[in-house]
Design a protein around this motif. Structure first.
Motif, short mmCIF file in Angstrom:
data_model
loop_
_atom_site.label_atom_id
_atom_site.label_comp_id
_atom_site.label_asym_id
_atom_site.label_seq_id
_atom_site.Cartn_x
_atom_site.Cartn_y
_atom_site.Cartn_z
N TYR A 25 0.93 -1.21 -0.05
CA TYR A 25 -0.19 -0.12 0.03
C TYR A 25 0.90 1.23 0.18
O TYR A 25 2.19 1.23 0.32
N THR A 26 0.26 2.41 -0.15
CA THR A 26 0.84 3.76 -0.15
C THR A 26 -0.22 4.43 0.38
O THR A 26 -1.24 4.66 0.04
N ALA A 27 0.19 5.15 1.38
CA ALA A 27 -0.68 5.87 2.30
C ALA A 27 -0.06 6.97 3.06
O ALA A 27 1.15 7.02 3.56
N THR A 28 -0.61 8.19 3.16
CA THR A 28 -0.28 9.25 4.23
C THR A 28 -0.74 8.87 5.41
O THR A 28 -1.60 8.15 5.47
N GLY A 29 0.02 9.13 6.65
CA GLY A 29 -0.27 8.74 7.98
C GLY A 29 -0.37 7.53 8.24
O GLY A 29 0.56 6.65 7.66
N TYR A 30 -1.44 6.94 9.10
CA TYR A 30 -1.18 5.58 9.73
C TYR A 30 -2.77 4.98 9.39
O TYR A 30 -3.63 4.86 10.34
N PRO A 31 -2.61 4.10 8.06
CA PRO A 31 -3.87 3.49 7.98
C PRO A 31 -4.11 2.35 8.85
O PRO A 31 -3.21 1.91 9.11
N SER A 32 -5.22 2.10 8.66
CA SER A 32 -5.82 0.72 9.23
C SER A 32 -5.86 -0.37 7.80
O SER A 32 -6.23 0.39 6.80
N LEU A 33 -5.62 -1.53 7.87
CA LEU A 33 -5.42 -2.41 6.88
C LEU A 33 -6.34 -3.42 7.04
O LEU A 33 -6.58 -4.30 8.11
N PHE A 34 -7.02 -3.97 5.85
CA PHE A 34 -8.03 -4.90 5.98
C PHE A 34 -7.89 -6.00 5.00
O PHE A 34 -7.45 -5.71 3.82
N TRP A 35 -8.55 -7.12 5.07
CA TRP A 35 -8.62 -8.02 3.87
C TRP A 35 -10.18 -8.67 4.21
O TRP A 35 -10.93 -8.76 5.03
N TYR A 36 -11.02 -8.42 2.60
CA TYR A 36 -12.11 -8.65 2.41
C TYR A 36 -12.35 -9.87 1.52
O TYR A 36 -11.37 -10.04 0.68
N VAL A 37 -13.17 -10.73 1.71
CA VAL A 37 -13.66 -11.61 0.74
C VAL A 37 -14.88 -11.59 0.01
O VAL A 37 -16.01 -11.22 0.58
N GLN A 38 -14.82 -12.05 -1.14
CA GLN A 38 -16.18 -11.75 -1.86
C GLN A 38 -16.48 -13.20 -2.73
O GLN A 38 -15.94 -13.60 -3.38
N TYR A 39 -17.61 -13.84 -2.32
CA TYR A 39 -18.16 -15.25 -2.96
C TYR A 39 -18.89 -14.88 -4.03
O TYR A 39 -19.63 -13.77 -4.12
N PRO A 40 -19.05 -15.40 -4.84
CA PRO A 40 -19.93 -15.27 -6.14
C PRO A 40 -21.38 -14.77 -5.70
O PRO A 40 -22.06 -15.33 -4.82
N GLY A 41 -21.92 -13.79 -6.37
CA GLY A 41 -23.28 -13.43 -5.87
C GLY A 41 -23.48 -12.65 -4.75
O GLY A 41 -24.65 -12.34 -4.61
N GLU A 42 -22.15 -12.22 -4.17
CA GLU A 42 -22.50 -11.70 -2.67
C GLU A 42 -21.70 -10.45 -2.76
O GLU A 42 -20.87 -10.05 -3.53
N GLY A 43 -21.90 -9.74 -1.60
CA GLY A 43 -21.17 -8.54 -1.17
C GLY A 43 -19.81 -9.07 -0.61
O GLY A 43 -19.33 -10.19 -0.46
N LEU A 44 -19.01 -7.95 -0.28
CA LEU A 44 -17.65 -8.33 0.61
C LEU A 44 -17.91 -8.48 1.89
O LEU A 44 -18.81 -7.86 2.56
N GLN A 45 -17.19 -9.55 2.19
CA GLN A 45 -17.06 -9.70 3.85
C GLN A 45 -15.78 -9.52 4.27
O GLN A 45 -14.66 -9.83 3.88
N LEU A 46 -15.74 -8.87 5.81
CA LEU A 46 -14.65 -8.79 6.20
C LEU A 46 -14.12 -9.85 6.69
O LEU A 46 -14.64 -10.89 7.18
N LEU A 47 -12.63 -10.32 6.49
CA LEU A 47 -12.16 -11.52 6.80
C LEU A 47 -11.13 -11.12 8.02
O LEU A 47 -11.16 -11.95 9.02
N LEU A 48 -10.39 -10.27 7.78
CA LEU A 48 -9.55 -9.84 9.14
C LEU A 48 -9.03 -8.31 8.91
O LEU A 48 -9.06 -7.76 7.99
N LYS A 49 -8.44 -7.82 9.97
CA LYS A 49 -8.07 -6.42 10.08
C LYS A 49 -6.70 -6.26 10.80
O LYS A 49 -6.59 -7.05 11.78
N ALA A 50 -6.02 -5.20 10.88
CA ALA A 50 -5.07 -4.73 11.58
C ALA A 50 -5.01 -3.24 11.47
O ALA A 50 -5.08 -2.60 10.62
#
Lengths: 115, 115
Positions: A25-50
């Protein structure tokens, strides 16, 4: 501006193989980071974060460590299953003054796990 | 607890028409964001609402607008539809307020096709 780069897919693995999906990633400041997963026909689901450097997020056997020195947040799983087949998105969040948050998503990496 | 609900799931419209999409956030969530997802551009941020006020806006033309009601439900409107507006429109809610670390929770999206 802020941006997220993910490894190009699709990624095809056999069941029980080790998974790594790279994210930087490239970001100013101190971002939070996430992984999301998307199964077919669905929206995104949060998988994990830091939320800060050296934090490790984990869920359902997936892990990712917030590496500030390399601006990375790689997703790993020791043994993938067919049910893990989906599109995975890396994302970062920064605070925009006091008026909202900016979420920026990577392009997504499609994972196919074969039995 | 019910998740984010988006209606309708599918829409087919003709160029030049307008469309309104609806989103009900998770109960208790006060922030609602909208994203456009296309194969070519990935996930692009449209706008974020908190307490009935637009807090953040992405780089979309004025044909794209939204609003949030006192019960946190949100609508987005696209006027004078173009073929390029065909996409999956995702709504996401979070508990807010602005500076908290709560992640986005996504609905399953509305698939808009413009012919």
């Amino acid at each position: 501006g802020n941006s997220v780069t993910q490894m190009e897919g699709p990624v095809t693995l056999s069941e029980e193989a080790f998974l790594t999906i790279n994210c930087t990633y490239t970001a100013t400041g101190y971002p939070s980071l996430f992984w999301y997963v998307q199964y077919p026909g669905e929206g995104l689901q949060l998988l994990l974060k830091a939320t800060k450097a050296d934090d490790k997020g984990s869920n359902k056997g997936f892990e990712a460590t917030y590496r500030k020195e390399t601006t990375s947040f790689h997703l790993e799983k020791g043994s993938v299953q067919v049910s893990d087949s989906a599109v995975y998105f890396c994302a970062l969040r920064t605070i925009r003054d006091n008026y909202g948050q900016n979420f920026v998503f990577g392009p997504g990496t499609r994972l196919s796990v074969l039995p | 607890k019910a998740g984010v609900t988006q209606t309708p799931r599918y829409l087919i419209k003709t160029r030049g028409q307008q469309v309104t999409l609806s989103c009900s956030p998770i109960s208790g969530h006060r922030s609602v964001s909208w994203y456009q997802q296309t194969p070519g551009q990935g996930l692009q941020f449209l706008f974020e609402y908190f307490s009935e006020t637009q807090r953040n806006k992405g780089n979309f033309p004025g044909r794209f607008s939204g609003r949030q009601f006192s019960n946190s439900r949100s609508e987005m409107n696209v006027s004078t539809l173009e073929l390029g507006d065909s996409a999956l429109y995702l709504c996401a809610s979070r508990s807010g307020p602005v500076r908290d670390n709560s992640p986005l929770h996504f609905g399953n999206g509305t698939r808009l096709t413009v012919t």
